[in-house]
Design a protein around this motif. Structure first.
Motif, short mmCIF file in Angstrom:
data_model
loop_
_atom_site.label_atom_id
_atom_site.label_comp_id
_atom_site.label_asym_id
_atom_site.label_seq_id
_atom_site.Cartn_x
_atom_site.Cartn_y
_atom_site.Cartn_z
N GLU A 115 0.82 -1.22 0.00
CA GLU A 115 0.00 0.00 0.00
C GLU A 115 0.85 1.27 0.00
O GLU A 115 0.39 2.33 -0.40
CB GLU A 115 -0.94 0.01 1.21
CG GLU A 115 -2.04 -1.02 1.15
CD GLU A 115 -1.58 -2.39 1.65
OE1 GLU A 115 -0.57 -2.47 2.38
OE2 GLU A 115 -2.22 -3.38 1.29
N TYR A 128 -3.37 1.57 -8.05
CA TYR A 128 -2.95 0.62 -7.03
C TYR A 128 -3.75 -0.68 -7.14
O TYR A 128 -3.20 -1.78 -7.06
CB TYR A 128 -3.10 1.21 -5.62
CG TYR A 128 -2.92 0.18 -4.54
CD1 TYR A 128 -1.65 -0.29 -4.22
CD2 TYR A 128 -4.02 -0.36 -3.88
CE1 TYR A 128 -1.48 -1.26 -3.25
CE2 TYR A 128 -3.86 -1.33 -2.91
CZ TYR A 128 -2.59 -1.78 -2.60
OH TYR A 128 -2.42 -2.75 -1.65
N SER A 132 -1.58 -3.97 -7.61
CA SER A 132 -1.36 -4.72 -6.36
C SER A 132 -1.34 -6.24 -6.50
O SER A 132 -0.58 -6.89 -5.79
CB SER A 132 -2.36 -4.29 -5.30
OG SER A 132 -3.67 -4.60 -5.68
#
Length: 137
Positions: A115, A128, A132
């Protein structure tokens, strides 16, 4: 009138021969095509990039062929040890963004969680979410 028609047909024929010659030249002189192959093994994915050289049956023995070395990575990629080249294998990751991830890693001394890449300018929640699954610490 018949002579005029014959001249027109001759000119059309010449134009078609010229166009086919141009198309043949462009197709044989085009640069290498990059291909990317993704192989899934269990939960890890492997990405291979290679260069496909154009096929030219008229090439002489003096022609030099360059083949780029293959880059492979196993997903997810550890962002604490990854190189720019490995990060660039991720879809949506460019060289500038990969360099920013590495620079921020050096600045903070290593990531504690994935994160933390959202602290980098240009990486928001939507990006993201996309990146991720391919990253780990």
């Amino acid at each position: 009138m018949n002579s005029s028609k014959a001249q027109s047909m001759f000119m059309i024929g010449v134009a078609l021969v010229l166009m086919s010659g141009i198309i043949l030249y462009v197709s044989l002189s085009s640069p290498a095509v990059y291909m990317q192959e993704v192989t899934t093994q269990g939960e890890a994915q492997t990405v291979s990039q290679s260069v496909a050289e154009p096929q030219d049956d008229t090439a002489s023995a003096s022609t030099t062929t360059y083949t780029e070395p293959q880059l492979t990575a196993s997903f997810p990629i550890n962002i604490n040890t990854a190189t720019v080249e490995e990060l660039c294998l991720i879809d949506g990751m460019g060289e500038a963004r990969a360099s920013a991830i590495i620079e921020y890693r050096e600045y903070i001394g290593g990531y504690e969680s994935v994160e933390q890449i959202m602290n980098i300018s240009g990486i928001g929640e939507s990006l993201y979410t996309k990146l991720s699954p391919y990253l780990t610490v």
